[in-house]
Scaffold this active site. Structure first.
Site, PDB file in Angstrom:
ATOM      1  N   TYR A   6     114.851  93.723 121.900  1.00  0.00           N
ATOM      2  CA  TYR A   6     115.272  93.288 120.553  1.00  0.00           C
ATOM      3  C   TYR A   6     116.156  94.639 120.073  1.00  0.00           C
ATOM      4  CZ  TYR A   6     111.482  89.631 120.311  1.00  0.00           C
ATOM      5  OH  TYR A   6     110.726  88.679 120.523  1.00  0.00           O
ATOM      6  N   TYR A 133     108.981  80.389 114.345  1.00  0.00           N
ATOM      7  CA  TYR A 133     109.171  81.152 115.674  1.00  0.00           C
ATOM      8  C   TYR A 133     108.041  80.735 116.532  1.00  0.00           C
ATOM      9  CZ  TYR A 133     109.149  84.942 119.099  1.00  0.00           C
ATOM     10  OH  TYR A 133     109.172  85.713 120.139  1.00  0.00           O
ATOM     11  N   ASP A 223     100.331  76.526 116.373  1.00  0.00           N
ATOM     12  CA  ASP A 223     100.813  77.822 117.168  1.00  0.00           C
ATOM     13  C   ASP A 223     100.168  78.710 116.412  1.00  0.00           C
ATOM     14  OD1 ASP A 223     101.672  80.089 118.053  1.00  0.00           O
ATOM     15  OD2 ASP A 223     103.713  79.381 118.065  1.00  0.00           O
ATOM     16  N   LYS A 250      98.225  86.583 121.465  1.00  0.00           N
ATOM     17  CA  LYS A 250      98.184  87.974 120.822  1.00  0.00           C
ATOM     18  C   LYS A 250      96.859  88.665 120.871  1.00  0.00           C
ATOM     19  CE  LYS A 250     102.529  88.190 118.522  1.00  0.00           C
ATOM     20  NZ  LYS A 250     103.484  86.880 118.477  1.00  0.00           N
TER      21      LYS A 250
HETATM   22  C1  LIG Z   1     104.244  86.334 119.343  1.00  0.00           C
HETATM   23  C2  LIG Z   1     104.372  84.948 119.066  1.00  0.00           C
HETATM   24  C3  LIG Z   1     104.681  83.822 120.239  1.00  0.00           C
HETATM   25  C4  LIG Z   1     105.204  84.456 121.714  1.00  0.00           C
HETATM   26  O1  LIG Z   1     103.901  85.056 122.443  1.00  0.00           O
HETATM   27  P1  LIG Z   1     104.520  85.969 123.617  1.00  0.00           P
HETATM   28  O2  LIG Z   1     103.086  86.375 123.920  1.00  0.00           O
HETATM   29  O3  LIG Z   1     105.265  87.168 123.012  1.00  0.00           O
HETATM   30  O4  LIG Z   1     105.249  85.501 124.450  1.00  0.00           O
HETATM   31  C5  LIG Z   1     104.664  82.571 120.018  1.00  0.00           C
HETATM   32  N1  LIG Z   1     104.377  81.861 118.653  1.00  0.00           N
HETATM   33  C6  LIG Z   1     104.176  83.098 117.731  1.00  0.00           C
HETATM   34  C7  LIG Z   1     103.771  82.184 116.344  1.00  0.00           C
HETATM   35  C8  LIG Z   1     104.244  84.395 117.915  1.00  0.00           C
HETATM   36  O5  LIG Z   1     103.959  85.093 116.654  1.00  0.00           O
END
Ligand SMILES: *Cc1c(COP(=O)(O)O)cnc(C)c1O
Length: 400
Positions: A6, A133, A223, A250
């Site tokens: 980024y 996102y 998500d 995460k």
């Molecule tokens: C960080 C994130 C992702 C992507 O996860 P990575 O491990 O970086 O591929 C997907 N969805 C959300 C909501 C996120 O915050």
């Protein structure tokens, strides 16, 4: 050469050299800083946690990795069993992968194939949110709506496969009215949209989404890569409204190793279950179910339960409210708070220029983006440390 994320390589500030990290503290050769970002929101127990370190050390002496293709092992079995009992409803079927983006890809693939397996070829579209996102891979960018990826729109034009709506119930109802026959799923970051600008919305939107998904037979995907494990002040938003597919990442491993999971309910799992090989889920990341990741994830969840992390998060939310409620400045558009997240949105991104260095000099690591200055601290932070993070944010506006 390292190509950093980024960033414009030509103009970026040199990154901080980290030589040690302990608790909430990052150490450089010159100074110590509180990590107010939790290394992209993942390091919920802080750095160098003795229990998590031990989990990895004992597993690595056993074996570091075997694939899940034709092989299995106790760490992945224990983690899947733990998730089955820990997660709400019948979210019982865990498909592991190495990152959040891939786990979202898997969820979207599951949703599409769920209908194809029933011979329904018309449900090819996805309903998602503006400012969403969901990751950096191509399908996740397509369902996302991140300003930083709008070059994709310029290159390819608007995707015919996705409808984006704001988090407003009338827009939701209209989208289902118009498009329900074409939709295989609706995907959302529930309650808190992270990378799209720490945008917060009401649970009533999710409840209505659940009803409409039930009415029209559309799968609902949460998500919770960012929101899972307490960030919104709920253990999972899925505890409030139950999705058909839940994605975690995460904080899953306490931020120790990249790993993620796509958890399906029985209805989705049964949509693949049968005698026909072509109805199987054709996916298999090389490092899925990695034993080191699974061992540390299991211990991370145990810590979360045993040390009453929800209470820690409530304290973070209370202190944040006490320090930030009513904080105003003519340059600030809004101060938003939810659980373990606080965001100061400014009108002009130039207002935040220089903040990272300012915070660093006060012993806080921060990484504002676009118009957003935010904190998502490790949950083990002390009151004094948290107050330092929040007062640094306020001082920036007082001193400039
Ligand atoms: C960080 C994130 C992702 C992507 O996860 P990575 O491990 O970086 O591929 C997907 N969805 C959300 C909501 C996120 O915050």
């Amino acid at each position: 050469m390292i190509w950093y994320p980024y960033q414009q390589m030509k103009t970026m500030n040199p990154p901080f050299q980290i030589i040690d990290a302990q608790g909430v503290w990052l150490k450089t050769p010159e100074r110590e800083m509180i990590d107010s970002v939790s290394s992209w929101w993942s390091v919920i127990h802080g750095y160098k946690h003795p229990v998590l370190n031990e989990a990895i050390k004992s597993q690595v002496d056993n074996f570091a990795h075997v694939m899940l293709g034709g092989l299995t092992h106790e760490p992945v079995q224990k983690l899947a069993a733990k998730l089955q009992s820990y997660l709400p409803g019948d979210l019982d079927y865990s498909f592991f992968s190495d990152s959040g983006s891939v786990a979202v890809e898997v969820a979207l693939k599951m949703a599409l194939q769920y209908f194809v397996n029933q011979g329904d070829m018309k449900r090819t579209k996805v309903l998602s949110l503006t400012h969403a996102y969901h990751g950096d891979t191509f399908k996740t960018m397509e369902v996302g709506d991140d300003e930083d990826y709008h070059f994709i729109l310029e290159a390819y034009g608007e995707s015919p496969n996705v409808y984006h709506i704001p988090t407003e119930i009338p827009a939701l109802e209209e989208a289902f009215e118009k498009h329900h026959r074409e939709l295989n799923c609706m995907i959302v970051e529930p309650l808190l949209q992270g990378a799209g600008g720490m945008r917060m919305y009401d649970v009533s939107f999710l409840k209505r989404a659940r009803e409409l998904c039930d009415t029209y037979g559309v799968l609902l995907i949460f998500d919770e890569v960012a929101t899972g494990f307490g960030r919104t002040g709920n253990r999972f938003v899925a505890d409030l409204v139950l999705p058909d597919i839940l994605v975690l990442g995460k904080a899953l491993t306490g931020g120790y190793i990249g790993h993620a999971v796509t958890v399906a309910n029985k209805k989705v799992y049964d949509g693949f279950y049968g005698d026909e090989p072509d109805k199987a889920l054709m996916h298999g990341p090389t490092f899925m179910g990695n034993p080191l990741a699974c061992s540390v994830a299991l211990k991370s969840i145990e810590l979360f339960e045993q040390e009453n992390y929800m209470e820690k998060i409530r304290k973070i939310a209370d202190i944040t409210r006490r320090e930030m409620e009513g904080f105003e400045d003519s340059r600030i558009k809004e101060v938003r708070m939810m659980g373990g997240c606080v965001c100061v949105e400014v009108y002009d991104s130039a207002t935040l220029k220089g903040y990272q260095q300012f915070a660093c000099e006060r012993g806080v690591f921060s990484r504002p983006f676009l118009n957003y200055m935010y904190a998502m601290v490790p949950y083990i932070i002390s009151e004094e440390e948290l107050v330092r993070v929040l007062r640094t944010m306020k001082e920036w506006f007082a001193e400039k």
